[in-house]
Write a protein that holds these residues in place. Structure first.
Motif, PDB file in Angstrom:
ATOM      1  N   ALA A  67      16.445  20.469   2.506  1.00 14.18           N
ATOM      2  CA  ALA A  67      17.844  20.634   2.127  1.00 14.18           C
ATOM      3  C   ALA A  67      18.058  21.834   1.212  1.00 14.18           C
ATOM      4  O   ALA A  67      19.151  22.383   1.149  1.00 14.18           O
ATOM      5  N   LEU A  68      17.012  22.235   0.500  1.00 15.50           N
ATOM      6  CA  LEU A  68      17.112  23.297  -0.499  1.00 15.50           C
ATOM      7  C   LEU A  68      15.937  24.238  -0.347  1.00 15.50           C
ATOM      8  O   LEU A  68      14.835  23.803  -0.021  1.00 15.50           O
ATOM      9  N   ARG A  69      16.187  25.521  -0.568  1.00 17.72           N
ATOM     10  CA  ARG A  69      15.067  26.466  -0.597  1.00 17.72           C
ATOM     11  C   ARG A  69      15.194  27.362  -1.810  1.00 17.72           C
ATOM     12  O   ARG A  69      16.298  27.712  -2.237  1.00 17.72           O
ATOM     13  N   LYS A  70      14.056  27.699  -2.352  1.00 16.22           N
ATOM     14  CA  LYS A  70      14.008  28.605  -3.497  1.00 16.22           C
ATOM     15  C   LYS A  70      13.919  30.023  -2.951  1.00 16.22           C
ATOM     16  O   LYS A  70      13.003  30.361  -2.213  1.00 16.22           O
ATOM     17  N   VAL A  71      14.899  30.843  -3.296  1.00 15.02           N
ATOM     18  CA  VAL A  71      14.899  32.238  -2.881  1.00 15.02           C
ATOM     19  C   VAL A  71      14.041  33.028  -3.856  1.00 15.02           C
ATOM     20  O   VAL A  71      13.213  33.842  -3.459  1.00 15.02           O
ATOM     21  N   GLN A  72      14.242  32.776  -5.130  1.00 13.16           N
ATOM     22  CA  GLN A  72      13.434  33.329  -6.219  1.00 13.16           C
ATOM     23  C   GLN A  72      13.751  32.494  -7.451  1.00 13.16           C
ATOM     24  O   GLN A  72      14.643  31.646  -7.399  1.00 13.16           O
ATOM     25  N   ARG A  73      13.041  32.716  -8.542  1.00  9.23           N
ATOM     26  CA  ARG A  73      13.308  31.913  -9.740  1.00  9.23           C
ATOM     27  C   ARG A  73      14.773  32.050 -10.145  1.00  9.23           C
ATOM     28  O   ARG A  73      15.294  33.145 -10.277  1.00  9.23           O
ATOM     29  N   GLY A  74      15.445  30.904 -10.268  1.00  4.82           N
ATOM     30  CA  GLY A  74      16.840  30.901 -10.671  1.00  4.82           C
ATOM     31  C   GLY A  74      17.819  31.189  -9.553  1.00  4.82           C
ATOM     32  O   GLY A  74      19.020  31.325  -9.797  1.00  4.82           O
ATOM     33  N   TYR A  76      18.704  29.750  -5.634  1.00  2.00           N
ATOM     34  CA  TYR A  76      18.424  28.769  -4.589  1.00  2.00           C
ATOM     35  C   TYR A  76      19.490  28.838  -3.519  1.00  2.00           C
ATOM     36  O   TYR A  76      20.563  29.408  -3.717  1.00  2.00           O
ATOM     37  N   GLN A  77      19.185  28.217  -2.380  1.00  2.00           N
ATOM     38  CA  GLN A  77      20.166  28.124  -1.306  1.00  2.00           C
ATOM     39  C   GLN A  77      20.043  26.752  -0.668  1.00  2.00           C
ATOM     40  O   GLN A  77      18.940  26.309  -0.329  1.00  2.00           O
ATOM     41  N   LEU A  78      21.191  26.081  -0.516  1.00  2.85           N
ATOM     42  CA  LEU A  78      21.209  24.840   0.242  1.00  2.85           C
ATOM     43  C   LEU A  78      21.197  25.182   1.716  1.00  2.85           C
ATOM     44  O   LEU A  78      21.740  26.209   2.134  1.00  2.85           O
ATOM     45  N   ASN A  79      20.587  24.327   2.495  1.00  5.49           N
ATOM     46  CA  ASN A  79      20.619  24.505   3.940  1.00  5.49           C
ATOM     47  C   ASN A  79      22.083  24.551   4.363  1.00  5.49           C
ATOM     48  O   ASN A  79      22.844  23.649   4.009  1.00  5.49           O
ATOM     49  N   PRO A  80      22.522  25.578   5.086  1.00  2.00           N
ATOM     50  CA  PRO A  80      23.940  25.662   5.456  1.00  2.00           C
ATOM     51  C   PRO A  80      24.458  24.413   6.165  1.00  2.00           C
ATOM     52  O   PRO A  80      25.617  24.059   6.002  1.00  2.00           O
ATOM     53  N   ALA A  81      23.610  23.724   6.910  1.00  2.00           N
ATOM     54  CA  ALA A  81      24.056  22.489   7.563  1.00  2.00           C
ATOM     55  C   ALA A  81      24.403  21.423   6.538  1.00  2.00           C
ATOM     56  O   ALA A  81      25.174  20.514   6.813  1.00  2.00           O
ATOM     57  N   ALA A  82      23.848  21.536   5.342  1.00  2.00           N
ATOM     58  CA  ALA A  82      24.086  20.537   4.301  1.00  2.00           C
ATOM     59  C   ALA A  82      25.344  20.816   3.505  1.00  2.00           C
ATOM     60  O   ALA A  82      25.838  19.938   2.812  1.00  2.00           O
ATOM     61  N   SER A  83      25.869  22.012   3.593  1.00  2.00           N
ATOM     62  CA  SER A  83      26.928  22.352   2.648  1.00  2.00           C
ATOM     63  C   SER A  83      28.162  22.998   3.251  1.00  2.00           C
ATOM     64  O   SER A  83      29.094  23.298   2.531  1.00  2.00           O
TER      65      SER A  83
END
Length: 150
Positions: A67-74, A76-83
């Protein structure tokens, strides 16, 4: 899957750990246009009134579930299907389709918000929440265990 289907899934998936839902809703509401969330674990912990380890555990759960991915420290991106919620709307019974056969009308979030703001029959509280830059009142109290309640 779209955001409402995701919410139904999350309600069942995290029923035994509802704190995940609290953090997930906070993250959904913290997105910038385009879906990015600029926040550290510490930022989220402070906003919700919990400790950083509690938030880190939830981030790990959400990342493991996709559901969530870390792009870099600080960042993040939620899975677009989730949001995200958009797509094609089928006409109501008795209403004519305005587009090609087999296609519904396209629904865009910003267009829908504009329609709400321009609708004189929409309740004031509903229009106020849809207004650009709307701020929602949040009441917080501590239950004595480091948990914010409202």
């Amino acid at each position: 899957m779209d955001s409402l289907e995701f919410m139904r899934w999350a309600a069942v998936r995290y029923d035994d750990d509802r704190f995940v839902l609290v953090v997930l809703f906070h993250l959904m509401g913290s997105q910038k246009p385009g879906g990015l969330i600029e926040a550290t674990h510490e930022d989220v912990a402070k906003a919700l009134g919990y400790s950083r380890p509690h938030i880190s555990r939830v981030f790990n759960v959400l990342e493991a579930d996709g559901a969530l991915r870390k792009v870099q420290r600080g960042l993040y991106q939620l899975n677009p299907a989730a949001s995200l919620r958009g797509g094609l709307k089928e006409p109501r019974k008795g209403e004519k389709k305005r587009s090609k056969t087999g296609m519904g009308d396209r629904v865009e979030q910003l267009d829908l918000l504009r329609e709400i703001m321009e609708d004189p029959d929409a309740p004031e509280a509903f229009r106020a929440m849809a207004a650009p830059g709307a701020r929602l009142e949040v009441r917080k109290e501590s239950d004595g265990e480091g948990k914010a309640t409202s």
